[in-house]
Design a protein around this motif. Structure first.
Motif, PDB file in Angstrom:
ATOM      1  N   GLY A  30       3.115  14.470 -11.489  1.00  0.00           N
ATOM      2  CA  GLY A  30       3.745  14.694 -12.797  1.00  0.00           C
ATOM      3  C   GLY A  30       5.303  14.089 -12.963  1.00  0.00           C
ATOM      4  O   GLY A  30       6.035  14.071 -13.635  1.00  0.00           O
ATOM      5  N   MET A  31       5.786  13.715 -11.371  1.00  0.00           N
ATOM      6  CA  MET A  31       7.216  13.479 -11.391  1.00  0.00           C
ATOM      7  C   MET A  31       7.703  12.128 -11.849  1.00  0.00           C
ATOM      8  O   MET A  31       8.856  11.488 -11.646  1.00  0.00           O
ATOM      9  N   ALA A  32       6.555  11.205 -12.441  1.00  0.00           N
ATOM     10  CA  ALA A  32       7.182   9.914 -13.109  1.00  0.00           C
ATOM     11  C   ALA A  32       7.324  10.126 -14.438  1.00  0.00           C
ATOM     12  O   ALA A  32       7.788   9.214 -15.244  1.00  0.00           O
ATOM     13  N   ARG A  33       7.188  11.423 -14.974  1.00  0.00           N
ATOM     14  CA  ARG A  33       7.771  11.836 -16.273  1.00  0.00           C
ATOM     15  C   ARG A  33       9.102  12.412 -16.525  1.00  0.00           C
ATOM     16  O   ARG A  33       9.216  13.524 -15.886  1.00  0.00           O
ATOM     17  N   LEU A  56       9.025  19.789  -8.831  1.00  0.00           N
ATOM     18  CA  LEU A  56       9.776  18.589  -8.194  1.00  0.00           C
ATOM     19  C   LEU A  56      10.244  19.187  -6.557  1.00  0.00           C
ATOM     20  O   LEU A  56       9.902  18.310  -5.654  1.00  0.00           O
ATOM     21  N   LEU A  57      10.736  20.393  -6.599  1.00  0.00           N
ATOM     22  CA  LEU A  57      11.293  20.940  -5.294  1.00  0.00           C
ATOM     23  C   LEU A  57       9.923  20.851  -4.288  1.00  0.00           C
ATOM     24  O   LEU A  57       9.914  20.479  -3.235  1.00  0.00           O
ATOM     25  N   PHE A  58       8.877  21.286  -4.836  1.00  0.00           N
ATOM     26  CA  PHE A  58       7.551  21.304  -3.946  1.00  0.00           C
ATOM     27  C   PHE A  58       7.026  19.936  -3.675  1.00  0.00           C
ATOM     28  O   PHE A  58       6.918  19.796  -2.427  1.00  0.00           O
ATOM     29  N   ILE A  64       0.891  -1.081  -0.110  1.00  0.00           N
ATOM     30  CA  ILE A  64      -0.098   0.063   0.112  1.00  0.00           C
ATOM     31  C   ILE A  64       0.932   1.222  -0.060  1.00  0.00           C
ATOM     32  O   ILE A  64       0.432   2.256  -0.696  1.00  0.00           O
ATOM     33  N   GLY A  65       2.042   1.100   0.687  1.00  0.00           N
ATOM     34  CA  GLY A  65       2.941   2.459   0.670  1.00  0.00           C
ATOM     35  C   GLY A  65       3.590   2.458  -0.592  1.00  0.00           C
ATOM     36  O   GLY A  65       3.498   3.679  -0.966  1.00  0.00           O
ATOM     37  N   GLY A  66       4.028   1.487  -1.505  1.00  0.00           N
ATOM     38  CA  GLY A  66       4.328   1.286  -2.846  1.00  0.00           C
ATOM     39  C   GLY A  66       3.244   1.968  -3.797  1.00  0.00           C
ATOM     40  O   GLY A  66       3.316   2.969  -4.717  1.00  0.00           O
ATOM     41  N   LEU A  67       2.125   1.761  -3.438  1.00  0.00           N
ATOM     42  CA  LEU A  67       0.766   2.116  -4.334  1.00  0.00           C
ATOM     43  C   LEU A  67       0.803   3.665  -4.035  1.00  0.00           C
ATOM     44  O   LEU A  67       0.399   4.470  -4.972  1.00  0.00           O
ATOM     45  N   VAL A  68       0.702   4.203  -2.694  1.00  0.00           N
ATOM     46  CA  VAL A  68       0.412   5.340  -2.656  1.00  0.00           C
ATOM     47  C   VAL A  68       1.657   6.280  -3.156  1.00  0.00           C
ATOM     48  O   VAL A  68       1.545   7.401  -3.831  1.00  0.00           O
ATOM     49  N   PHE A  69       2.687   5.751  -3.017  1.00  0.00           N
ATOM     50  CA  PHE A  69       4.177   6.572  -3.478  1.00  0.00           C
ATOM     51  C   PHE A  69       3.816   6.754  -5.075  1.00  0.00           C
ATOM     52  O   PHE A  69       4.145   7.605  -5.429  1.00  0.00           O
ATOM     53  N   GLY A  70       3.602   5.375  -5.772  1.00  0.00           N
ATOM     54  CA  GLY A  70       3.640   5.719  -7.307  1.00  0.00           C
ATOM     55  C   GLY A  70       2.435   6.401  -7.609  1.00  0.00           C
ATOM     56  O   GLY A  70       2.490   7.130  -8.586  1.00  0.00           O
ATOM     57  N   LEU A  71       1.178   6.527  -7.034  1.00  0.00           N
ATOM     58  CA  LEU A  71       0.140   7.388  -7.091  1.00  0.00           C
ATOM     59  C   LEU A  71       0.528   8.891  -7.142  1.00  0.00           C
ATOM     60  O   LEU A  71       0.248   9.708  -7.873  1.00  0.00           O
ATOM     61  N   GLY A  72       1.047   8.922  -5.998  1.00  0.00           N
ATOM     62  CA  GLY A  72       1.650  10.549  -5.813  1.00  0.00           C
ATOM     63  C   GLY A  72       2.595  10.908  -6.855  1.00  0.00           C
ATOM     64  O   GLY A  72       2.584  12.164  -7.340  1.00  0.00           O
ATOM     65  N   LEU A  73       3.618  10.179  -7.294  1.00  0.00           N
ATOM     66  CA  LEU A  73       4.440  10.687  -8.089  1.00  0.00           C
ATOM     67  C   LEU A  73       3.635  10.680  -9.507  1.00  0.00           C
ATOM     68  O   LEU A  73       3.834  11.843 -10.307  1.00  0.00           O
ATOM     69  N   ALA A  74       2.707   9.958  -9.788  1.00  0.00           N
ATOM     70  CA  ALA A  74       1.958  10.037 -11.372  1.00  0.00           C
ATOM     71  C   ALA A  74       1.131  11.222 -11.158  1.00  0.00           C
ATOM     72  O   ALA A  74       1.171  11.883 -12.335  1.00  0.00           O
ATOM     73  N   ILE A  75       0.411  11.337 -10.084  1.00  0.00           N
ATOM     74  CA  ILE A  75      -0.487  12.594  -9.928  1.00  0.00           C
ATOM     75  C   ILE A  75       0.360  14.121 -10.021  1.00  0.00           C
ATOM     76  O   ILE A  75      -0.082  15.045 -10.928  1.00  0.00           O
ATOM     77  N   ALA A 101      10.842   7.078  -9.090  1.00  0.00           N
ATOM     78  CA  ALA A 101       9.903   7.444 -10.121  1.00  0.00           C
ATOM     79  C   ALA A 101       9.937   6.765 -11.483  1.00  0.00           C
ATOM     80  O   ALA A 101       9.158   6.819 -12.242  1.00  0.00           O
ATOM     81  N   ALA A 102      11.208   6.091 -11.548  1.00  0.00           N
ATOM     82  CA  ALA A 102      11.345   5.277 -12.806  1.00  0.00           C
ATOM     83  C   ALA A 102      10.277   4.015 -12.710  1.00  0.00           C
ATOM     84  O   ALA A 102       9.456   3.668 -13.697  1.00  0.00           O
ATOM     85  N   TYR A 103      10.138   3.502 -11.564  1.00  0.00           N
ATOM     86  CA  TYR A 103       9.060   2.116 -11.527  1.00  0.00           C
ATOM     87  C   TYR A 103       7.819   2.853 -11.533  1.00  0.00           C
ATOM     88  O   TYR A 103       6.690   2.243 -12.263  1.00  0.00           O
ATOM     89  N   ALA A 104       7.440   4.207 -11.229  1.00  0.00           N
ATOM     90  CA  ALA A 104       6.005   4.843 -11.317  1.00  0.00           C
ATOM     91  C   ALA A 104       5.819   5.234 -12.735  1.00  0.00           C
ATOM     92  O   ALA A 104       4.777   5.083 -13.292  1.00  0.00           O
TER      93      ALA A 104
END
Length: 146
Positions: free
Chosen positions: A29-32, A47-49, A16-27, A110-113
């Protein structure tokens, strides 16, 4: 060292922690990679914020958990501090990490996300991360044997 009484919820909590982390990165835009590269070129400070906000939330959580609880709820182990010396390896590793980050435009989490948002060429960067870590481990093992 104290005995661990790991909760059956440990692995689901990690997931769940990984899921939330990935979701946060995707939302955020930091996964791009292009967003991260814009940050590294001082064109976009989003990214700083994102990192700052995450650091504040994590810091508060760790402060509350370590002062309010005497043991980690999911593992049953004592909270202890891990002190890492600031040495040559920290500086060298950080510099190498920074070069890799700048070349690929993405950091490991972010690479995995990024795979999750359909950026499949990022698998090349992930393969490079695994290979780099493997090489470092092999070199460290060889040096410690001598």
């Amino acid at each position: 060292m104290s005995e661990s009484r790991e909760s059956p919820l440990f692995m689901p909590a990690i997931f769940i922690g990984g899921l939330v982390f990935g979701l946060g990165l995707a939302i955020s835009g930091m996964a791009r990679p292009e967003v991260v590269l814009d940050f590294l070129q001082f064109d976009d400070f989003g990214l700083l914020f994102v990192m700052g906000g995450a650091a504040v939330v994590t810091g508060v959580t760790f402060f509350v958990a370590t002062t309010g609880l005497n043991r980690a709820p999911l593992t049953g182990t004592e909270y202890t501090r891990r002190v890492k010396e600031f040495d040559r390896n920290v500086v060298l590793g950080g510099a190498i990490f920074g070069v890799g980050w700048g070349i690929s435009g993405i950091c490991p989490g972010a690479a995995y996300a990024s795979v999750g948002i359909g950026n499949y060429p990022i698998f090349w960067a992930i393969a490079g991360m695994f290979l780099g870590a493997y090489i470092q481990g092999a070199v460290r093992t060889r040096l410690s044997e001598n």
